[in-house]
Design a protein around this motif. Structure first.
Motif, mmCIF file in Angstrom:
data_model
loop_
_atom_site.group_PDB
_atom_site.id
_atom_site.type_symbol
_atom_site.label_atom_id
_atom_site.label_comp_id
_atom_site.label_asym_id
_atom_site.label_seq_id
_atom_site.Cartn_x
_atom_site.Cartn_y
_atom_site.Cartn_z
ATOM 1 N N UNK A 151 9.325 118.425 -91.747
ATOM 2 C CA UNK A 151 8.626 117.977 -90.548
ATOM 3 C C UNK A 151 9.204 116.623 -90.171
ATOM 4 N N UNK A 152 9.007 116.219 -88.930
ATOM 5 C CA UNK A 152 9.513 114.915 -88.510
ATOM 6 C C UNK A 152 8.774 113.788 -89.226
ATOM 7 N N UNK A 153 7.526 114.029 -89.596
ATOM 8 C CA UNK A 153 6.803 113.013 -90.356
ATOM 9 C C UNK A 153 7.460 112.800 -91.717
ATOM 10 N N UNK A 154 7.890 113.881 -92.377
ATOM 11 C CA UNK A 154 8.602 113.732 -93.650
ATOM 12 C C UNK A 154 9.945 113.031 -93.442
ATOM 13 N N UNK A 155 10.608 113.323 -92.327
ATOM 14 C CA UNK A 155 11.876 112.644 -92.044
ATOM 15 C C UNK A 155 11.671 111.142 -91.895
ATOM 16 N N UNK A 156 10.551 110.754 -91.283
ATOM 17 C CA UNK A 156 10.238 109.330 -91.122
ATOM 18 C C UNK A 156 9.956 108.687 -92.473
ATOM 19 N N UNK A 157 9.100 109.334 -93.260
ATOM 20 C CA UNK A 157 8.671 108.747 -94.529
ATOM 21 C C UNK A 157 9.786 108.770 -95.561
ATOM 22 N N UNK A 158 10.477 109.896 -95.687
ATOM 23 C CA UNK A 158 11.505 110.037 -96.721
ATOM 24 C C UNK A 158 12.886 109.649 -96.217
ATOM 25 N N UNK A 159 13.284 110.213 -95.083
ATOM 26 C CA UNK A 159 14.629 109.982 -94.571
ATOM 27 C C UNK A 159 14.904 108.529 -94.240
ATOM 28 N N UNK A 160 14.022 107.907 -93.465
ATOM 29 C CA UNK A 160 14.242 106.509 -93.086
ATOM 30 C C UNK A 160 14.245 105.611 -94.313
ATOM 31 N N UNK A 161 13.268 105.803 -95.204
ATOM 32 C CA UNK A 161 13.194 104.948 -96.396
ATOM 33 C C UNK A 161 14.433 105.100 -97.261
ATOM 34 N N UNK A 162 14.958 106.309 -97.405
ATOM 35 C CA UNK A 162 16.150 106.523 -98.227
ATOM 36 C C UNK A 162 17.378 105.851 -97.620
ATOM 37 N N UNK A 192 -0.251 111.140 -89.295
ATOM 38 C CA UNK A 192 -0.637 109.733 -89.124
ATOM 39 C C UNK A 192 -1.072 109.133 -90.457
ATOM 40 N N UNK A 193 -1.917 109.846 -91.169
ATOM 41 C CA UNK A 193 -2.394 109.352 -92.462
ATOM 42 C C UNK A 193 -1.263 109.282 -93.480
ATOM 43 N N UNK A 194 -0.388 110.281 -93.462
ATOM 44 C CA UNK A 194 0.742 110.302 -94.400
ATOM 45 C C UNK A 194 1.653 109.101 -94.179
ATOM 46 N N UNK A 195 1.940 108.775 -92.928
ATOM 47 C CA UNK A 195 2.789 107.619 -92.629
ATOM 48 C C UNK A 195 2.121 106.315 -93.053
ATOM 49 N N UNK A 196 0.842 106.169 -92.730
ATOM 50 C CA UNK A 196 0.146 104.933 -93.070
ATOM 51 C C UNK A 196 0.014 104.767 -94.584
ATOM 52 N N UNK A 197 -0.134 105.870 -95.328
ATOM 53 C CA UNK A 197 -0.172 105.787 -96.786
ATOM 54 C C UNK A 197 1.134 105.241 -97.346
ATOM 55 N N UNK A 198 2.211 105.441 -96.606
ATOM 56 C CA UNK A 198 3.529 104.959 -97.033
ATOM 57 C C UNK A 198 3.918 103.652 -96.339
ATOM 58 N N UNK A 199 2.907 102.912 -95.883
ATOM 59 C CA UNK A 199 3.069 101.569 -95.327
ATOM 60 C C UNK A 199 3.929 101.532 -94.071
ATOM 61 N N UNK A 200 3.848 102.603 -93.291
ATOM 62 C CA UNK A 200 4.515 102.653 -91.997
ATOM 63 C C UNK A 200 3.475 102.357 -90.921
ATOM 64 N N UNK A 201 3.804 101.477 -90.011
ATOM 65 C CA UNK A 201 2.895 101.110 -88.931
ATOM 66 C C UNK A 201 2.983 102.154 -87.824
#
Length: 226
Positions: A151-162, A192-201
Motif C-alpha cells: 500500500x502507499x502507506x507502507x511505502x511511506x512508512x517503510x520505503x521513505x525511512x529505508x 493515518x494511525x499507522x503513519x502517526x505510530x511511526x512518527x510521521x506527521x
C-alpha cells in the motif's frame, strides 16, 4: 554567583523564545497547500502526488514530472506524478499509484542530487530538514494488501525511512504527509494511525479539526477489523 545565575537565566530565555515560535502545523500546512498547485499535466487532477525536499522555496520551483519507472532528470527538490496509466490488478495495483512511484522511482536520486548540491563535504553529507509528500487522495491502505505491505502507506512508512537511512538522513529529516480528500474513511484512518505510530506527521487539508487532523472518531482500529 554569576555562573549559577547564568545557568538559570539561559534556559529561561530559551523557553521564552520558543514560546513564541510557530507550531509545526503553521509551517507545514501552507507548504502542503502550495504543493496542491504543483499537479502534473493530466486529465485526472484528483490522482496525483508531489514530493518536495526543503532547501529551495517551493513557490519558485517548477516540479519535474517523472515517467513510469523512469528516474531520469528528476529534480533535486520537487517532483510530481500522476497515477500511471498501466493495467495492474490485485496485489500489484498500488505499484501504479503516484505516491509509490515518487518514493521508489524518484526519492533516491532526489536525495543524491540534493546532497551533492547542498553538502560541503560529501563524506558527511547534509540532509533536508523536511520531506513533504502531498497526494490529492489519502494514501491507500487497502485491507486486502496490507499484509503484503503493498500500500502507499507502507511505502511511506517503510520505503521513505529505508531510503533516508541509506543516505544517512534517518532521524535528521522530518517526514510530512498531506492529502485533500478521503475516499474510504475506515482505510484512511488505518493508514493515518499507522503513519502517526511511526512518527510521521500527517494532515488532512480538508479537516475542520485543530491542526488539520483526520477525524477518526468512531472508526475502529484496523487490527480490530480482523
Amino acid at each position: 554567583m554569576a555562573p549559577r545565575f547564568s545557568w538559570f537565566l539561559f534556559p529561561l530565555l530559551a523557553l521564552l523564545f520558543c514560546h513564541g515560535a510557530a507550531s509545526d502545523a503553521e509551517i507545514d500546512v501552507p507548504i502542503l497547500q502550495d504543493m496542491t498547485g504543483k499537479s502534473p499535466a493530466t486529465n485526472n487532477k484528483k490522482q496525483y502526488a508531489v514530493l518536495y525536499l526543503t532547501g529551495k522555496e517551493l513557490k519558485d520551483l517548477k516540479c519535474h514530472q517523472i515517467a513510469y519507472y523512469d528516474a531520469r532528470n528528476v529534480s533535486a527538490n520537487c517532483n510530481n506524478a500522476p497515477v500511471f496509466n498501466v493495467t495492474l490488478r490485485g496485489s500489484n495495483e498500488t505499484f501504479k499509484h503516484s505516491e509509490w512511484q515518487l518514493i521508489y522511482t524518484a526519492l533516491r536520486p532526489m536525495l543524491q542530487e540534493w546532497q551533492a548540491n547542498n553538502s560541503v563535504d560529501l563524506a558527511n553529507p547534509e540532509c533536508p530538514k523536511s520531506l513533504y509528500l502531498y497526494s490529492y487522495l489519502a494514501p491507500d491502505y487497502a485491507f486486502n494488501r496490507t499484509k503484503l505491505g503493498r500500500t502507499c502507506t507502507h511505502a511511506i512508512v517503510t520505503g521513505i525511512l529505508n531510503i533516508l537511512y541509506e543516505k544517512g538522513c534517518n532521524n535528521k529529516t522530518r517526514i510530512v504527509v498531506g492529502f485533500s480528500e478521503v475516499m474510504n474513511k475506515t482505510e484512511a484512518c488505518g493508514g493515518y494511525r499507522f503513519m502517526k505510530q511511526n512518527k510521521i506527521t500527517v494532515y488532512d487539508l480538508g479537516s475542520r479539526l485543530q491542526n488539520k487532523q483526520l477525524n477518526c472518531r468512531g472508526i475502529p482500529d484496523f487490527e480490530m477489523l480482523g
